[in-house]
Write an enzyme that holds these catalytic residues in place. Structure first.
Site, PDB file in Angstrom:
ATOM      1  N   ARG A  15       1.020  -1.274   0.026  1.00  0.00           N
ATOM      2  CA  ARG A  15      -0.130  -0.059   0.034  1.00  0.00           C
ATOM      3  C   ARG A  15       0.861   1.338   0.010  1.00  0.00           C
ATOM      4  NH1 ARG A  15      -2.400   1.298   5.836  1.00  0.00           N
ATOM      5  NH2 ARG A  15      -0.762   0.425   7.266  1.00  0.00           N
ATOM      6  N   SER A  42      -5.037   5.301   5.521  1.00  0.00           N
ATOM      7  CA  SER A  42      -4.682   3.686   5.524  1.00  0.00           C
ATOM      8  C   SER A  42      -4.186   3.200   4.005  1.00  0.00           C
ATOM      9  CB  SER A  42      -5.983   2.942   5.877  1.00  0.00           C
ATOM     10  OG  SER A  42      -6.350   3.483   7.204  1.00  0.00           O
ATOM     11  N   GLU A  63     -19.064   3.903  -0.827  1.00  0.00           N
ATOM     12  CA  GLU A  63     -18.195   3.341  -1.836  1.00  0.00           C
ATOM     13  C   GLU A  63     -19.048   3.271  -3.275  1.00  0.00           C
ATOM     14  OE1 GLU A  63     -16.161   2.819   1.683  1.00  0.00           O
ATOM     15  OE2 GLU A  63     -18.099   2.106   1.200  1.00  0.00           O
ATOM     16  N   ASP A 122      -8.330  -6.226  12.530  1.00  0.00           N
ATOM     17  CA  ASP A 122      -9.422  -5.919  12.203  1.00  0.00           C
ATOM     18  C   ASP A 122     -10.792  -7.008  11.971  1.00  0.00           C
ATOM     19  OD1 ASP A 122      -8.364  -3.203  12.032  1.00  0.00           O
ATOM     20  OD2 ASP A 122      -8.734  -3.093   9.706  1.00  0.00           O
TER      21      ASP A 122
END
Length: 321
Positions: A15, A42, A63, A122
């Site tokens: 990422r 993130s 989204e 998570d």
């Protein structure tokens, strides 16, 4: 051929490579725009926001709107990169992706962070292990999952030049860099990391590093393995898969994804029609993830080099029957 190695001291998240590549592209091209769904810290799109605030759009936790906005920008001549967590970008927005982006063949780049069980603490609700399946089933969609930081940067630059919709999964954890000379990523082409005649291992994403360790362990046992980094899950490099399936006679696929519908399924679909050989899939065995450290979860779910070695030995035994 000289076998690539891993840098155990230098680890970076894919990422982070995405964030860096966006800034590089933004500096060169004014048609690059970036959208996020309130997760820019993130997904690392915040790096682009700092440099080019006029070309960054935060649509909030929505989204479907994220993808719809990206479609509109593509129709206006821009090259939009839209990002969120894999669970939400591939799942919540799927119908909009299908009908508003891929069906009209718009030049939208969907880059999903936090894919797979390496999302870690998570938990299962955020650990997307279905995205390869639901993205690759859309006609004419390109699906990519790079193996490390360096390949990810090449992937992002490559898809910026590619005309058409693309889905890329990047990850949260810092993983080893693969040290190789003169590697150039190409959409739809596998990277041959090692060659051997006994078994062909095909991996993507974080599992490439584990597969490299497995190849070393197999070599110590006198087993020579081919290893393909299949970063492009769709379109598959059919030529490479068939070549090494014929040479090795047994295949093991490795992915941080459900064994149903992902890389292993794609490889099996090809080989069942073109050249049937034993195929064993290393991945999530049709179960949800759990909350825990990302490293501990790879251990718990059997996504480690030692598991690949075990499956490779079974695949080899099957071809000898």
């Amino acid at each position: 051929m000289g076998a690539p190695s891993q840098s155990t001291a230098d680890k970076k998240a894919t990422r982070d490579a995405y964030g860096e590549a966006l800034v590089e592209l933004g500096a060169k091209r004014t048609d690059i725009v970036v959208l996020d769904a309130d997760l820019s810290g993130s997904t690392k799109t915040a790096d682009f926001k700092k440099k080019f605030p006029d070309r960054f759009f935060n649509v909030g936790v929505a989204e479907q709107n994220l993808v719809g906005h990206a479609a509109g920008l593509a129709l206006s001549g821009f090259v939009p990169f839209a990002s969120s967590f894999a669970m939400f970008l591939s799942g919540r927005a799927w119908e909009v992706v299908r009908n508003s982006v891929v069906y009209p063949n718009l030049n939208v780049k969907l880059v999903a962070s936090h894919g797979g069980i390496t999302v870690g603490e998570d938990g299962a609700s955020h650990q997307c292990i279905e995205d390869f399946a639901i993205m690759r089933v859309i006609p004419e969609m390109t699906v990519i999952c790079p193996a490390d930081f360096n390949e990810t940067k090449q992937v992002i630059h490559a898809i910026a030049d590619y005309k058409g919709p693309v889905y890329v999964r990047v990850g949260r954890p810092a993983i080893p860099l693969i040290e190789r000379d003169n590697y150039q990523f190409k959409i739809g082409k596998a990277e041959v990391l090692s060659e051997g005649k006994d078994v062909c291992i095909i991996a993507c994403g974080v599992m490439v590093s584990e597969a490299m360790l497995a190849v070393q362990s197999l070599q110590e046992k006198g087993i020579a393995a081919t290893l393909l980094n299949m970063a492009t899950i769709k379109p598959l490099d059919k030529e490479a898969i068939l070549k090494y399936a014929k040479e090795c006679g047994a295949v093991v696929t490795c992915e941080e994804h459900n064994v149903l519908g992902g890389l292993g399924s794609a490889v099996s679909e090809l080989l069942s029609e073109e050249y049937p050989v034993p195929v064993i899939k290393v991945g999530m065995k049709d179960s949800f993830g759990k909350s825990g450290t990302w490293s501990g979860l790879l251990d718990y779910f059997g996504l480690r080099a030692k598991n690949i070695v075990e499956h490779a030995e079974v695949a080899i035994a099957k071809k000898r029957k």
